[in-house]
Design a protein around this motif. Structure first.
Motif, mmCIF file in Angstrom:
data_model
loop_
_atom_site.group_PDB
_atom_site.id
_atom_site.type_symbol
_atom_site.label_atom_id
_atom_site.label_comp_id
_atom_site.label_asym_id
_atom_site.label_seq_id
_atom_site.Cartn_x
_atom_site.Cartn_y
_atom_site.Cartn_z
ATOM 1 N N UNK A 168 20.327 -12.602 -6.138
ATOM 2 C CA UNK A 168 19.985 -11.194 -5.966
ATOM 3 C C UNK A 168 20.505 -10.308 -7.094
ATOM 4 N N UNK A 169 21.106 -10.917 -8.103
ATOM 5 C CA UNK A 169 21.644 -10.140 -9.216
ATOM 6 C C UNK A 169 20.518 -9.514 -10.021
ATOM 7 N N UNK A 170 20.736 -8.283 -10.463
ATOM 8 C CA UNK A 170 19.732 -7.573 -11.263
ATOM 9 C C UNK A 170 19.842 -7.978 -12.728
ATOM 10 N N UNK A 171 18.698 -8.052 -13.375
ATOM 11 C CA UNK A 171 18.642 -8.280 -14.815
ATOM 12 C C UNK A 171 18.178 -7.004 -15.495
ATOM 13 N N UNK A 172 18.705 -6.734 -16.689
ATOM 14 C CA UNK A 172 18.270 -5.558 -17.438
ATOM 15 C C UNK A 172 16.804 -5.693 -17.801
ATOM 16 N N UNK A 173 16.166 -4.571 -18.120
ATOM 17 C CA UNK A 173 14.764 -4.643 -18.490
ATOM 18 C C UNK A 173 14.575 -5.484 -19.756
ATOM 19 N N UNK A 174 15.526 -5.411 -20.669
ATOM 20 C CA UNK A 174 15.447 -6.249 -21.861
ATOM 21 C C UNK A 174 15.416 -7.716 -21.484
ATOM 22 N N UNK A 175 16.311 -8.122 -20.560
ATOM 23 C CA UNK A 175 16.351 -9.523 -20.141
ATOM 24 C C UNK A 175 15.107 -9.905 -19.346
ATOM 25 N N UNK A 176 14.573 -8.956 -18.586
ATOM 26 C CA UNK A 176 13.336 -9.227 -17.845
ATOM 27 C C UNK A 176 12.211 -9.530 -18.820
ATOM 28 N N UNK A 177 12.050 -8.677 -19.824
ATOM 29 C CA UNK A 177 10.997 -8.895 -20.817
ATOM 30 C C UNK A 177 11.175 -10.232 -21.528
ATOM 31 N N UNK A 178 12.405 -10.551 -21.914
ATOM 32 C CA UNK A 178 12.642 -11.813 -22.616
ATOM 33 C C UNK A 178 12.349 -13.011 -21.714
ATOM 34 N N UNK A 179 12.668 -12.872 -20.441
ATOM 35 C CA UNK A 179 12.378 -13.937 -19.492
ATOM 36 C C UNK A 179 10.868 -14.118 -19.324
ATOM 37 N N UNK A 180 10.142 -13.012 -19.284
ATOM 38 C CA UNK A 180 8.688 -13.089 -19.157
ATOM 39 C C UNK A 180 8.055 -13.707 -20.401
ATOM 40 N N UNK A 181 8.608 -13.389 -21.575
ATOM 41 C CA UNK A 181 8.108 -13.999 -22.816
ATOM 42 C C UNK A 181 8.283 -15.515 -22.749
ATOM 43 N N UNK A 182 9.472 -15.943 -22.296
ATOM 44 C CA UNK A 182 9.735 -17.388 -22.189
ATOM 45 C C UNK A 182 8.778 -18.039 -21.197
#
Length: 245
Positions: A168-182
């Motif tokens: 349930x930990x939140x990820x920053x928007x930067x990390x969200x975008x990088x995760x989506x790229x991956x």
């Protein structure tokens, strides 16, 4: 009849265990024995890609909502670029309305509590059934990227399961975008060679409400999502944006 069979199995197993002190599991087959006679087994549900396709449809319904209430509440009025062009016809929205980007709290929360869990639960089932491999898994990665991109644009940081110790930990928007790229890179890596070998590759057409199972189009869409991310991060991460573009 099944109850009698289960009772006899338990009795026999218990007795044998008491005598021999060592036996294989006494619960082998209990799940199937307890299944209602009219219910489908896991094997039945996996036939003809039924189980995976049903979850793909659920993900498509969240990524590209067609039902009017779902579209309005999960996409159109909260965070959508067209939201500011809408006005209200209900006096109850006089103080908190969409025209001023000041929606009622219940509406603001709705995509997070409705669309996100439906997307996450369907994706987890697809990942489980496919063992995180193959075309259906790549398809699910693309659909999750579409939904998560909209959610992070609405809320900024969101929980995407990136922390192995806290789901349930939140990820920053930067990390969200990088995760989506991956995720999108992984998806295109699976689809690209298959489409290169067969440009007309079509799978589960009857379950695909967007492209009728044409994976050349899903590949193109995945790349367009990468380009969309590149446009959004171009000022804060120009090198990465250029790489994506």
């Amino acid at each position: 009849m099944k109850k009698n069979n289960i009772y006899r199995a338990v009795t026999a197993c218990t007795f044998a265990s008491a005598v021999l002190f060592s036996m294989p599991s006494c619960t082998d087959g209990f799940h199937e024995a307890n299944r209602p006679g009219t219910g489908a087994s896991a094997e039945d549900l996996n036939r003809d890609n039924y189980m995976t396709s049903s979850f793909i449809v659920q993900m498509e319904n969240e990524a590209f909502p067609e039902q009017e209430n779902t579209y309005q509440m999960n996409q159109d009025l909260i965070g959508n670029y067209l939201g500011r062009y809408m006005t209200y016809a209900n006096n109850g929205f006089a103080e908190k309305n969409f025209a001023r980007l000041n929606a009622p709290n219940g509406w603001v929360r709705y995509p997070f509590k409705d669309s996100m869990p439906k997307t996450v639960s369907a994706f987890k089932e697809i990942a489980r059934v496919t063992n995180g491999q193959g075309l259906n898994y790549a398809w699910a990665l693309i659909l999750r990227a579409q939904s998560f991109m909209r959610l992070t644009d609405m809320y900024g940081p969101i929980p995407i399961g990136a922390d192995p110790n806290d789901g349930n930990a939140y990820s920053s928007q930067e990390d969200v975008y990088k995760s989506l790229i991956a995720d999108l890179n992984k998806a295109t890596g699976i689809i690209s060679p298959l489409v290169a070998a067969n440009p007309d590759l079509t799978v589960s057409a009857e379950h695909d409400k967007v492209y009728q199972g044409k994976f050349a189009k899903w590949l193109k869409y995945a790349n367009s999502l990468k380009l969309r991310i590149a446009i959004r991060i171009r000022f804060v991460a120009p090198a990465l944006a250029k790489q994506l573009g």
